[in-house]
Design an enzyme around this catalytic site. Structure first.
Site, PDB file in Angstrom:
ATOM      1  N   GLU A 141       0.825  -1.211   0.000  1.00  0.00           N
ATOM      2  CA  GLU A 141       0.000   0.000   0.000  1.00  0.00           C
ATOM      3  C   GLU A 141       0.860   1.262   0.000  1.00  0.00           C
ATOM      4  OE1 GLU A 141      -3.048  -0.381  -0.619  1.00  0.00           O
ATOM      5  OE2 GLU A 141      -2.975  -2.542  -0.309  1.00  0.00           O
ATOM      6  N   ASP A 209       3.809  -4.439  -6.228  1.00  0.00           N
ATOM      7  CA  ASP A 209       4.411  -5.663  -5.692  1.00  0.00           C
ATOM      8  C   ASP A 209       5.928  -5.523  -5.625  1.00  0.00           C
ATOM      9  OD1 ASP A 209       2.001  -6.937  -5.414  1.00  0.00           O
ATOM     10  OD2 ASP A 209       2.181  -8.152  -7.216  1.00  0.00           O
TER      11      ASP A 209
END
Length: 489
Positions: A141, A209
């Site tokens: 995040e 990612d």
């Protein structure tokens, strides 16, 4: 501290309308090549500036406080903020302070939005087996925010209908904070736009990612935790008709999990020791938010009898909290007293010992215990708010208000502190100050009309204090301007 569960329905319509620029960062990540990161601060600047991003993020956070079940628990707040800060310290292109907060929801989910705000559902913590797994999601995040994926997504959709974007973005963020309401809102939107958004997301999660795993490793966590956690979730929910919200917002095909495993192998292999604090947080969430006291007493008691725990202390702490929730203060006190002997400065144990003392009207005991620790660690959130609460219970309102005002000078937007201050003024009969403080509580949830009403009440109590009346009038003008600016966002 046995905190208040403070949520409200201040402006349900405004909450959706004001989200026209908002979107879950993880759902709408921007396009980026594998080897080239964008020039942050330049990319998407024509879609939304950093200043505007902070303004929108601030107002959305205020509205979430009034709409979603945001947890106002000093211990949990401090834990998730400390964990988040550890990750942010390793991130590049950090343009503003991050605020991490908890949503009381069993959904396995986390989300980020404008201005460095990151929401974490309690279900995510409850289902993580260790702190590295939790940190892997938060790092992801953080990467969404630092890469400005929200702004880049808006830029990519500039040719779309503004109303279509507003409907989609608003329902997506609401879906993360309140899944049932959000999914209902999304279902009435344009299906084609929703599907395009999902496809766009799946093609562009890779950047978060990759960046998130680097952040995770540099912060001292196990980079393999991401693949481990994602793999467990995918396997657990693969055959279920309704997957958790996390899998809806973070699709996990086998190729993505394999990429995570492969990427983790490029980082140093390290053994991470289990973290007691993480397991205390898990026990607190179980005892305070999940099931009921009777079932929780059975749950933690069974863990202790069968030695099925990572830390005995965490299981005992959970059992003590469950006894407290069951109003069996003697049983709770016996366990917490034993834990405090082993670790007298542990804030989790001190917090519960304070609650037990206050529940039995032992105010002086609680105050003495907290003051001794506060001298060693002044301005600590947990100790300050517990001590202020204990002082209020014992009728020492002046000292409580002084303590809270001092804390708010450093943490001016802390919601629970503002509410405690308003309560302290009200209990001591200081009506002018009480209404002024209540106004700021409403401001913190963007309920400007109610805040203005409180200031009008404060004005009536100002009587002959002309300077105070001028200040109140000036503050009312400020809030009217803020209300008008909200409509232009």
């Amino acid at each position: 501290m046995k905190f208040k569960k403070i949520t409200g329905q201040f402006f349900p319509t405004l909450f959706i309308l004001a989200m026209c620029f908002s979107v879950a960062a993880q759902q709408l990540s921007g396009q980026g090549s594998k080897n080239e990161l964008p020039e942050i601060g330049v990319v998407a600047s024509d879609a939304i500036s950093l200043d505007k991003e902070q303004q929108v993020g601030d107002i959305l956070m205020r509205q979430l406080r009034g709409q979603a079940p945001v947890i106002n628990d000093p211990l949990l707040e401090e834990y998730i903020q400390d964990l988040g800060n550890r990750l942010v310290a390793q991130a590049d292109n950090v343009k503003f302070p991050f605020e991490f907060f908890l949503i009381n929801s069993p959904e396995i989910n986390a989300f980020a939005f404008f201005g460095g705000h990151v929401g974490v559902h309690t279900g995510l913590i409850y289902n993580a087996d260790n702190e590295s797994e939790l940190a892997s999601v938060l790092g992801h995040e953080v990467a969404h925010v630092t890469q400005r994926h929200i702004a880049r997504s808006i830029q990519a959709r500039q040719k779309s209908s503004p109303l279509q974007i507003a409907s989609l973005f608003g329902s997506l963020l609401l879906a993360m904070a309140n899944p049932e309401a959000g999914i209902a809102a999304l279902s009435v939107g344009n299906a084609a736009a929703a599907q395009a958004s999902i496809n766009y997301t799946r093609a562009n999660e890779k950047e978060a990612d990759r960046v998130g795993m680097r952040i995770l490793s540099q912060a001292g966590y196990d980079p393999r935790a991401a693949a481990t956690f994602f793999g467990k979730l995918a396997a657990k929910y693969r055959v279920r008709s309704k997957p958790p919200q996390f899998l809806l917002t973070h699709p996990l095909p086998e190729s993505r999990i394999a990429d995570a495993r492969s990427r983790a192998n490029s980082f140093p292999n390290r053994r991470i020791r289990e973290n007691l604090r993480f397991h205390l947080v898990k026990a607190r969430i179980q005892a305070r938010f999940y099931s009921n006291p009777t079932n929780n007493i059975i749950h933690f008691g069974s863990q202790l009898r069968k030695n099925q725990y990572v830390f005995r202390e965490a299981a005992e702490y959970g059992l003590a909290l469950s006894h407290f929730e069951d109003e069996n203060y003697q049983a709770a006190d016996a366990i917490i007293s034993s834990l405090l002997k082993e670790d007298p400065e542990n804030l989790f144990y001190l917090d519960t010992a304070t609650d037990i003392a206050l529940a039995q009207d032992q105010y002086k005991k609680a105050i003495t215990m907290l003051k001794a620790q506060t001298e060693r660690t002044p301005r600590n959130r947990v100790l300050t708010l517990n001590l202020a609460n204990a002082l209020m219970k014992s009728g020492e309102h002046d000292e409580a208000t002084t303590l809270l005002k001092d804390y708010l000078l450093i943490n001016p937007t802390h919601f629970l502190s503002m509410q405690l201050l308003a309560d302290a003024y009200g209990q001591s009969g200081q009506m002018l100050e009480m209404h002024q403080s209540k106004a700021e509580v409403y401001v913190s949830v963007a309920a400007y009309d109610r805040a203005i009403d409180e200031l009008h009440s404060a004005y009536n109590f100002a009587t002959e204090r002309k300077l105070e009346k001028q200040r109140i009038r000036a503050r009312i003008d400020q809030l009217r301007d803020a209300r008008n600016r909200l409509k232009t966002l």
